[in-house]
Design a protein around this motif. Structure first.
Motif, PDB file in Angstrom:
ATOM      1  N   GLY A 117      11.603  -9.657 -12.276  1.00 26.27           N
ATOM      2  CA  GLY A 117      11.265  -9.724 -13.695  1.00 26.27           C
ATOM      3  C   GLY A 117      10.021  -8.913 -13.991  1.00 26.27           C
ATOM      4  N   ALA A 118       9.152  -9.464 -14.807  1.00 29.42           N
ATOM      5  CA  ALA A 118       7.960  -8.731 -15.235  1.00 29.42           C
ATOM      6  C   ALA A 118       6.707  -9.153 -14.480  1.00 29.42           C
ATOM      7  N   VAL A 119       6.821 -10.203 -13.654  1.00 27.06           N
ATOM      8  CA  VAL A 119       5.631 -10.691 -12.931  1.00 27.06           C
ATOM      9  C   VAL A 119       5.924 -10.717 -11.429  1.00 27.06           C
ATOM     10  N   ALA A 120       4.844 -10.784 -10.643  1.00 23.55           N
ATOM     11  CA  ALA A 120       4.971 -10.795  -9.181  1.00 23.55           C
ATOM     12  C   ALA A 120       5.887 -11.924  -8.723  1.00 23.55           C
ATOM     13  N   GLN A 159       0.818  -1.203   0.000  1.00 24.42           N
ATOM     14  CA  GLN A 159       0.000   0.000   0.000  1.00 24.42           C
ATOM     15  C   GLN A 159       0.860   1.264   0.000  1.00 24.42           C
ATOM     16  N   LEU A 160       2.140   1.112   0.260  1.00 26.16           N
ATOM     17  CA  LEU A 160       3.010   2.278   0.321  1.00 26.16           C
ATOM     18  C   LEU A 160       3.713   2.536  -0.997  1.00 26.16           C
ATOM     19  N   ALA A 161       3.360   1.785  -2.008  1.00 25.88           N
ATOM     20  CA  ALA A 161       4.058   1.942  -3.281  1.00 25.88           C
ATOM     21  C   ALA A 161       4.025   3.374  -3.771  1.00 25.88           C
ATOM     22  N   ALA A 162       2.934   4.052  -3.473  1.00 25.27           N
ATOM     23  CA  ALA A 162       2.780   5.406  -4.000  1.00 25.27           C
ATOM     24  C   ALA A 162       3.858   6.348  -3.480  1.00 25.27           C
ATOM     25  N   ILE A 163       4.484   6.034  -2.362  1.00 28.45           N
ATOM     26  CA  ILE A 163       5.442   6.991  -1.818  1.00 28.45           C
ATOM     27  C   ILE A 163       6.603   7.247  -2.764  1.00 28.45           C
ATOM     28  N   THR A 164       6.893   6.277  -3.595  1.00 23.89           N
ATOM     29  CA  THR A 164       7.992   6.500  -4.533  1.00 23.89           C
ATOM     30  C   THR A 164       7.508   6.452  -5.970  1.00 23.89           C
ATOM     31  N   GLY A 165       6.205   6.512  -6.156  1.00 17.14           N
ATOM     32  CA  GLY A 165       5.684   6.583  -7.507  1.00 17.14           C
ATOM     33  C   GLY A 165       5.639   5.257  -8.230  1.00 17.14           C
ATOM     34  N   LEU A 166       5.949   4.173  -7.488  1.00 19.97           N
ATOM     35  CA  LEU A 166       5.864   2.869  -8.134  1.00 19.97           C
ATOM     36  C   LEU A 166       4.406   2.498  -8.305  1.00 19.97           C
ATOM     37  N   GLY A 167       4.113   1.759  -9.329  1.00 18.40           N
ATOM     38  CA  GLY A 167       2.740   1.311  -9.502  1.00 18.40           C
ATOM     39  C   GLY A 167       2.459   1.066 -10.972  1.00 18.40           C
ATOM     40  N   GLY A 168       1.272   0.551 -11.187  1.00 17.20           N
ATOM     41  CA  GLY A 168       0.861   0.305 -12.562  1.00 17.20           C
ATOM     42  C   GLY A 168       1.782  -0.695 -13.247  1.00 17.20           C
ATOM     43  N   ALA A 169       2.022  -0.462 -14.515  1.00 18.32           N
ATOM     44  CA  ALA A 169       2.739  -1.449 -15.319  1.00 18.32           C
ATOM     45  C   ALA A 169       4.234  -1.466 -15.025  1.00 18.32           C
ATOM     46  N   THR A 170       4.729  -0.483 -14.234  1.00 20.74           N
ATOM     47  CA  THR A 170       6.174  -0.404 -14.027  1.00 20.74           C
ATOM     48  C   THR A 170       6.651  -1.167 -12.810  1.00 20.74           C
ATOM     49  N   SER A 171       5.708  -1.729 -12.019  1.00 19.23           N
ATOM     50  CA  SER A 171       6.153  -2.435 -10.821  1.00 19.23           C
ATOM     51  C   SER A 171       5.341  -3.695 -10.590  1.00 19.23           C
ATOM     52  N   VAL A 172       5.916  -4.597  -9.806  1.00 19.39           N
ATOM     53  CA  VAL A 172       5.226  -5.813  -9.386  1.00 19.39           C
ATOM     54  C   VAL A 172       5.412  -5.956  -7.877  1.00 19.39           C
ATOM     55  N   ILE A 173       4.655  -6.880  -7.297  1.00 18.45           N
ATOM     56  CA  ILE A 173       4.772  -7.112  -5.861  1.00 18.45           C
ATOM     57  C   ILE A 173       5.781  -8.228  -5.606  1.00 18.45           C
ATOM     58  N   TYR A 225       5.776 -10.063   4.298  1.00 18.48           N
ATOM     59  CA  TYR A 225       5.870  -8.729   3.713  1.00 18.48           C
ATOM     60  C   TYR A 225       5.418  -8.801   2.260  1.00 18.48           C
ATOM     61  N   ALA A 226       5.023  -7.681   1.715  1.00 16.72           N
ATOM     62  CA  ALA A 226       4.684  -7.564   0.293  1.00 16.72           C
ATOM     63  C   ALA A 226       4.962  -6.123  -0.104  1.00 16.72           C
ATOM     64  N   LEU A 227       5.939  -5.947  -0.964  1.00  9.72           N
ATOM     65  CA  LEU A 227       6.390  -4.602  -1.334  1.00  9.72           C
ATOM     66  C   LEU A 227       6.415  -4.459  -2.856  1.00  9.72           C
ATOM     67  N   ALA A 228       6.118  -3.265  -3.297  1.00  9.29           N
ATOM     68  CA  ALA A 228       6.224  -2.990  -4.724  1.00  9.29           C
ATOM     69  C   ALA A 228       7.694  -2.839  -5.103  1.00  9.29           C
ATOM     70  N   ALA A 229       8.041  -3.415  -6.258  1.00  6.87           N
ATOM     71  CA  ALA A 229       9.425  -3.305  -6.749  1.00  6.87           C
ATOM     72  C   ALA A 229       9.385  -3.056  -8.251  1.00  6.87           C
ATOM     73  N   PRO A 230      10.327  -2.299  -8.772  1.00  7.73           N
ATOM     74  CA  PRO A 230      10.327  -2.002 -10.202  1.00  7.73           C
ATOM     75  C   PRO A 230      10.654  -3.245 -11.026  1.00  7.73           C
TER      76      PRO A 230
END
Ligand SMILES: [Zn+2]
Length: 577
Positions: A171-174, A52-66, A124-129
């Motif tokens: 990679g490109a998937v979670a 849920q904190l992905a937004a703090i660094t602008g990660l999200g959408g097609a550019t990041s996975v969990i 844990y579950a974090l967004a990563a580029p």
């Protein structure tokens, strides 16, 4: 001629190393009961995950996975026969969740890309580029990652917060099951690797302690706490594990083959209880060296006994306090069951930390204890309520008497059972001032009697030289045990004064033993600093208040036992008042 402060005294005479390894050091010279200047930070969110904190660094959408997984640490258990079971600690079955810790995704360059906390299962579950190599970093800290309110730091390396990390190629998937474990560094013979598990074991006890407090106060906010731990923290460098009321920090031993406290969960919870009492309640404890069997100043006995008992409450109702140590971490320096009568703790009484811990444990626990006439099972919340309420505000010095007197008021239906339990320790509870203290000891060659611990000196009385028991007013070294800590029973004399009218009373304490200087302590309710006198000279101070209020203080000496006299002079009100 020199005026000594209490800290000078400790510096001159040193602090004895105590087997309990639970010394704490009181600050000196500050405003005694002033509310601590605390840094309030966010609470930990045990079930929050980082995505849920992905937004703090602008990660999200097609550019990041969990990226998700579980963070754990190796947990050696204390062995029944003594010592830690390090040989099996790194087995998969011993991996223990890193709960509530700050966890981050960092770039190859070290930039924080996303951040969150592990949950109560270590997940844990974090967004990563996508399409990058990153590092998952678990940090020995609780709370908001940008400003943790609990951290475990290396006090011998620039206050660096401990962390463990896991390189991950995204990679490109979670990406699931990115699990990692902080290990002990034990190779079967010695600590040859990094002792990564240690700071997380320390952090986990704080997580448990906060959880206990929330059972009584769901919205509790925890003032910032730093825990100093290092493999270099030895008896030679830090003496022992302790909480410092001046810095509001805990320091912990990590000396291999001597005394390591990072896996001694009760020792950790004991020190955390000192933090709790200081920040949520009030402690007038003098600190200093103490050990089982000592006859302690009642403020010290209460603080230490409370911490021993509350460590078992923090650890899910485990009454067996263990401090491991020695070569190979293979022995116990102390084993103490707070449920059972301690042999060798001398005469039971309000001066005994083991009497205090046994009474408070029996108030908390469910099983009836026939040997101790325990029919109480009040749980933690009534204890918490007294500590943060009446005990915090008592006009007396904090002691088992002030605690139990308040507990009886707030739990009237259990008052009889509380009295019965206290009586097993030879303690009668009348009021917070230890009226009818039942002091049945030989002190300075004379039997003490059963009257109040406090001697009352009222305005208009001059040259009062005897106490409530008709014995000379004195400071005593009867129970000092030669360890240099002026924190034993009767080292200081307790006095109370009731103001006859609103205004001021001037108190004068005059040493009547040659070569002695006196100093005056106040309970936290007086909210003032100690007053230090000079050798052979009377020490004078003023109490201000409204009519019929009770004010307490204690007289101690810096150079040894002394007799003294007291005078109380009501001062005229200032003309403009
Ligand atoms: Zn302690």
């Amino acid at each position: 001629m020199r005026n000594f402060s209490r800290n000078d005294w400790l510096a001159v005479f040193g602090v004895g190393l105590v087997a309990v390894a639970v010394l704490h050091i009181s600050g000196c010279g500050g405003a005694g009961g002033a509310p601590p200047a605390v840094v309030i930070d966010g609470q930990i969110a045990p079930d929050r995950v980082g995505s849920q904190l992905a937004a703090i660094t602008g990660l999200g959408g097609a550019t990041s996975v969990i990226v998700s997984g579980k963070a754990t640490y190796s947990s050696p258990l204390a062995i029944a026969g003594g010592g830690l079971d390090l040989d099996n600690a790194d087995n998969p079955g011993r991996r223990t969740a890193i709960r509530g810790a700050v966890i981050e995704v960092r770039s190859a360059a070290g930039a924080v890309l996303s951040r969150g906390n592990t949950n109560a299962q270590g997940d844990y579950a974090l967004a990563a580029p996508i399409n990058q190599s990153v590092t998952i970093v678990a940090i020995a800290a609780l709370g908001n990652g940008a400003q943790p309110n609990v951290s475990v730091v290396d006090n011998t390396n620039a206050q660096a917060i401990y962390a463990v990390d896991l390189p991950v190629t995204v990679g490109a998937v979670a990406l699931a099951n990115q699990n990692f474990n902080a290990s002990t560094g034990w190779d079967g013979t010695r600590y040859s690797g990094a002792r990564s598990a240690a700071p997380f074991a320390i952090l986990d006890v704080v997580f448990s302690a906060q959880a206990l407090i929330r059972t009584a106060s769901a919205g509790a906010v925890f003032p910032a706490l730093k825990l100093n731990w290092s493999v270099n923290n030895s008896p030679a460098t830090v003496v022992t594990s302790f909480y410092n009321t001046a810095t509001k920090e805990i320091t912990l031993l990590g000396a291999a083959n001597i005394d390591t406290d990072e896996f001694d969960t009760h020792v950790l919870a004991h020190e955390w209880t000192h933090y709790f009492e200081d920040n949520f309640g009030r402690s007038d404890s003098l600190g200093g060296a103490h050990g089982l069997g000592d006859k302690l100043d009642p403020t010290v006995a209460f603080g230490e006994g409370l911490a021993n008992a509350m460590s078992g409450m923090i650890l899910g109702g485990d009454p067996v306090y263990v401090d491991t140590g020695r070569q190979g971490q293979a022995g116990n320096l102390l084993t103490l069951n707070v449920e059972t009568e301690q042999g060798g703790d001398g005469t039971d009484g309000f001066w005994s930390e083991t009497s205090v811990q046994e009474v408070i444990w029996d108030i908390f626990d469910v099983p009836a204890d026939g040997a101790h006439s325990d029919t109480l099972a009040l749980g933690f919340t009534p204890i918490f309520n007294v500590l943060v309420g009446r005990q915090k505000n008592t006009l007396a010095f904090t002691s088992l008497h002030s605690f139990l007197a308040a507990l009886k008021v707030e739990n009237a239906g259990s008052a009889g059972a509380i009295d019965t339990r206290a009586a097993v320790e030879g303690i009668t509870i009348n009021d917070e001032f230890q009226t009818t203290a039942n002091v049945l000891l030989t002190v300075d060659g004379q039997p003490s009697t059963t009257n109040s611990l406090y001697t009352t000196v009222n305005a208009g009385q001059a040259n009062v030289a005897v106490d409530v028991n008709s014995r000379p007013l004195r400071t005593s070294d009867e129970f000092l045990n030669g360890d240099g800590s002026l924190n034993k029973l009767f080292n200081r004399a307790f006095i109370r004064t009731v103001l006859p009218a609103s205004g001021r009373v001037q108190l004068t304490a005059t040493p009547t033993t040659s070569g002695i200087s006196l100093f005056i302590d106040f309970p936290g309710s007086e909210n003032r600093a100690n007053v230090n006198g000079s050798r052979n000279v009377a020490v004078t101070f003023t109490i201000t208040g409204v009519a019929n209020t009770t004010h307490c203080f204690a007289v101690n000496s810096l150079e040894g036992p002394s007799t003294f006299s007291l005078s109380a002079l009501a001062l005229a009100k200032p003309a403009n008042n």
